[in-house]
Design an enzyme around this catalytic site. Structure first.
Site, mmCIF file in Angstrom:
data_model
loop_
_atom_site.group_PDB
_atom_site.id
_atom_site.type_symbol
_atom_site.label_atom_id
_atom_site.label_comp_id
_atom_site.label_asym_id
_atom_site.label_seq_id
_atom_site.Cartn_x
_atom_site.Cartn_y
_atom_site.Cartn_z
ATOM 1 N N ASP A 117 0.879 -1.165 0.000
ATOM 2 C CA ASP A 117 0.000 0.000 0.000
ATOM 3 C C ASP A 117 0.918 1.216 0.000
ATOM 4 O OD1 ASP A 117 -2.134 1.739 0.060
ATOM 5 O OD2 ASP A 117 -3.213 0.667 1.609
HETATM 6 C C1 NOJ Z 1 -3.989 3.901 0.350
HETATM 7 C C2 NOJ Z 1 -5.191 3.005 0.442
HETATM 8 O O1 NOJ Z 1 -5.141 2.240 1.626
HETATM 9 C C3 NOJ Z 1 -5.324 2.062 -0.735
HETATM 10 O O2 NOJ Z 1 -6.543 1.384 -0.631
HETATM 11 C C4 NOJ Z 1 -5.197 2.806 -2.035
HETATM 12 O O3 NOJ Z 1 -5.395 1.948 -3.112
HETATM 13 C C5 NOJ Z 1 -3.811 3.431 -2.080
HETATM 14 N N1 NOJ Z 1 -3.681 4.372 -0.984
HETATM 15 C C6 NOJ Z 1 -3.514 4.140 -3.392
HETATM 16 O O4 NOJ Z 1 -4.226 5.312 -3.474
#
Ligand code: NOJ
Length: 766
Positions: free
Chosen positions: A288
């Protein structure tokens, strides 16, 4: 430039021929292509493929793309910019490996569908798949080829804002919806121009997230720690990821949380033992956003170099905006902390993904002037929003249109005309100007005469100045439509609430509206289950509509008017009070289940310790929710017949050995006057066994149309494998885990919701 290009292709060809002649690579053409390319790459270029950067450009980043140091970008959504950057990668980098453009396209790109929890409320996987396909078709035009969706985190806590992005509390429902979404995104065209053996996907690569256990965050606070015993993890939290993997999800994303003390980006047990070795997953694991460097604040690593090692060891292949591999891989290689062969294996997965997306042949946006909001897309959004609305209460006021008379209505509430808010969370590309609000829809419908007084200007508005005006306007109408709920920003990532009432002065407004004596229909547009017991009591009817997307207005109009009969069912239990959460239907019974709880004000003053009974409940509310998982009313009524179970002997697919098989049938009659869709649900309860088992577990469901007066028989198949669960056996200090079915009696219901008020039948597994 031309010489460089020719040289590149000659090299690729030479390696491919060499590989084919020596048989040194796997036989399939796709692996050969991957290996051929890999053989040309420098270590730095390989690490480049593992590096995903945010798409805000500057000269340094462009230079990195040119040098082959970037494999993917997130958040570039303009096709012209996609093409410009892709040209740098294709034409100016040494090997011309295409970039992969990624984005959070969570419930629609431009045409916005209901938020995923609303999609789950449809209990209609075909429709959800259709929505994902529509989303992919809109998105791929721009050159974006990977979406960070579906989120298949199980959520049992209504405080957690991210539940809006998933399919609710139930494992089976989430498995079905997650897999449907993956299939919808990852479509293949029949007349693929490219070699079929590459298993080309023309749609979007899916990314099942967040692997794993993220939804169990303590106190429903985002990014918070989760403690999940291995058997619960395997029974409840992991199966939706496995279902997505089996549906072909090309990527998965690590979660932010520390699971039992170990964050996913460094979790070898999750990422290697389970994902790779048990499930044989050969897709790509993406971090993530910065979840690798988060290992430092987590308290796992002293510095970024250590964090890079831990991510590498846990086989996290793409580092999203974490700059770990980019900065430290070479040093780690020099130190001997990472191994070339292992990096090759990780990069192979990434290259395979790019080949399978056909990026080497079609790296660019298909058009620089994409077309959105086609009639087909809008129809899909409309239908999904219609089916996602759950009717929770109806004293007979709905449907509003019963004859040819015009209906005088007051439309009020902060969500009645809130173009942006009805789109919900995570809509980077959604355009509020395309939203059709409930007010707009009702105003255009000649069957209604509409007065409008919002009362409150946004959901958190506490001023209440407009309430009086709304109350006054209510005096002359036949019915009030009160559109209340939460603004989009109150759910989604990092939007967790400790109070899950209607925010602002909305409860007060409901009270005042009810005092007018006019029937008030409450339409709740929210990102989570809210504790609205008091308001439900005062309302004549309640429709729980989540955030319904672009077409929320016409969808709600059609349901309220009666053009469409509501068919949504709750994908999450609605608690009475926030103190009850986590609250979910498939809990264990406890040794002291609540019978008739004595509530706080019934307890006599000075009552002795044991006189009020010893059972499991809260003094303020007992042990029951406001509304149960699976619940949802219709304008018609359905009568469920006796469950009929026939046992037979079948064969296990893998071993060919004999096994029991059960055909569970139930006849359902539409006893009302509307043709309508119903959602019969199959629940089981294991009556004894090695471990205590949930009071009920969903094992199947259907969404079927039953005409007024008609009976339809639904059939479900059950095998012992459907009843299996994970066991834990301790030998000294070592635990052994295995999935098996206990020989036992099981109760089986086919019911309209998880209360299972229909009669059960018993089956016995030997
Ligand atoms: C953080 C989030 O937890 C995730 O779900 C998302 O896809 C990513 N950022 C990218 O934006």
């Amino acid at each position: 430039m031309i010489v460089r290009k020719i040289l590149k292709y000659v090299l690729i060809l030479a390696v491919a021929v060499f590989a084919a002649c020596t048989g040194k690579t796997a036989a399939d053409p796709l692996s050969q292509k991957v290996d051929s390319l890999l053989a040309l790459m420098t270590f730095e270029e390989k690490i480049g493929q593992m590096n995903q950067l945010e798409g805000w450009m500057n000269a340094d980043k462009e230079a990195q793309i040119r040098a082959g140091q970037v494999g993917s970008l997130l958040n570039v959504a303009d096709p012209k910019e996609v093409n410009r950057l892709q040209r740098i990668a294709m034409e100016e980098s040494r090997l011309g490996i295409p970039l992969l453009f990624c984005r959070d396209v969570i419930h629609g790109f431009k045409t916005i569908l209901p938020i995923p929890i609303g999609q789950a409320a449809t209990w209609n996987p075909q429709l959800v798949e259709q929505g994902a396909r529509m989303t992919a078709e809109e998105t791929v035009q721009t050159g974006i080829r990977l979406t960070f969706s579906p989120m298949v985190d199980i959520a049992r806590d209504a405080r957690w804002g991210r539940l809006a992005e998933g399919y609710g509390e139930d494992t089976y429902l989430t498995e079905v919806m997650g897999a449907a979404t993956v299939r919808g995104y990852q479509f293949s065209c029949a007349n693929n121009p490219i070699n079929d053996s590459d298993q080309i996907i023309n749609g979007l690569a899916a990314c099942a997230k967040h692997f794993a256990g993220y939804g169990a965050s303590e106190s429903g606070r985002d990014y918070n720690t989760t403690w999940i015993p291995e058997i619960l993890l395997r029974d409840v939290y992991l199966p939706p990821f496995k279902a997505c993997a089996e549906a072909g999800a090309m990527t998965m994303m690590c979660s932010f949380n520390a699971l039992n003390g170990l964050p996913s980006s460094a979790n070898q047990h999750l990422n290697i033992d389970i994902l790779r070795n048990e499930w044989n997953y050969d897709g790509v694991l993406i971090s993530d956003w910065g979840s690798g460097s988060d290992l430092i604040p987590h308290g796992l690593c002293a510095d970024k170099q250590e964090a890079a090692i831990r991510c590498y060891q846990a086989q996290m292949e793409i580092d999203m905006e974490g700059h770990l591999y980019e900065k430290y891989a070479q040093q780690l290689l020099d130190k001997g902390a990472i191994d070339r062969k292992r990096i090759d294996d990780m990069v192979r997965n990434i290259l395979r993904l790019k080949f399978r997306l056909g990026l080497f042949n079609q790296p660019y946006a298909t058009t620089e002037t994409p077309e959105y909001y086609s009639q087909k897309a809008l129809d899909t959004a409309l239908k999904t929003a219609q089916e996602s609305a759950v009717l929770l209460k109806n004293n007979g006021i709905l449907p509003l249109v019963n004859n040819d008379n015009k209906v005088n209505i007051l439309i009020c509430g902060p969500l009645a005309d809130a173009k942006k808010e009805q789109l919900g969370t995570w809509i980077f590309d959604g355009e509020p100007e395309h939203s059709v609000t409930p007010l707009m829809a009702f105003k255009q419908d000649s069957r209604f005469s509409v007065a409008y007084e919002p009362g409150l200007t946004y959901s958190r508005d506490t001023s209440g100045e407009g309430i009086e005006r709304a109350v006054k306007a209510a005096k002359n109408v036949d019915a009030i439509l009160y559109f209340c709920g939460e603004e989009a920003i109150l759910s989604g990532e990092a939007r967790c609430r400790a109070d899950i009432n209607l925010p602002g002065a909305q409860c007060r407004m409901m009270e005042e509206l009810a005092k007018t004596g006019k029937p008030a229909v409450m339409i709740v547009m929210a990102g989570r289950p809210l504790t609205i017991g008091n308001e439900v009591e005062k309302a004549a009817a309640v429709l729980y509509a989540y955030h319904g997307g672009t077409m929320a207005g016409p969808a709600l109009l059609s349901v309220i008017a009666g053009d469409v009969v509501p068919s949504g069912h709750l994908p999450m239990t609605m608690p009475q009070m926030v103190g009850q959460v986590p609250m979910y239907y498939n809990r264990l019974n406890t040794g002291r289940p609540a019978t008739t709880p004595m509530l706080i004000n019934d307890i006599p003053i000075g009552c002795p310790q044991f006189s009020i009974g010893q059972s499991s409940y809260h003094l303020e509310v007992g042990d029951q929710p406001l509304f149960h998982f699976g619940y949802g009313l219709s304008y018609t009524t359905f009568e469920y017949g006796e469950v009929d179970i026939v046992e037979s002997v079948g064969k296990n697919h893998d071993s060919g050995t004999e096994r029991q098989e059960f055909s569970v049938k139930c006849s359902i009659t539409n006893t009302g006057k509307y043709d309508a869709m119903e959602v019969p649900q199959l629940y089981v309860h294991q009556m004894s066994g090695e471990l205590a088992r949930p009071v009920k577990e969903l094992k199947g469901f259907r969404k079927i149309m039953i005409k007024s007066g008609e009976s339809v028989t639904v059939e479900f198949k059950l095998t012992p494998d459907d009843l299996a669960y994970w066991h834990e056996k301790w030998k000294g200090k070592t635990a052994e885990y295995y999935r098996t079915t206990d020989p036992a009696d099981y109760e089986v219901w086919v019911a309209p919701d998880s209360r299972c008020l229909t009669r059960s039948k018993k089956i016995t597994i030997h």
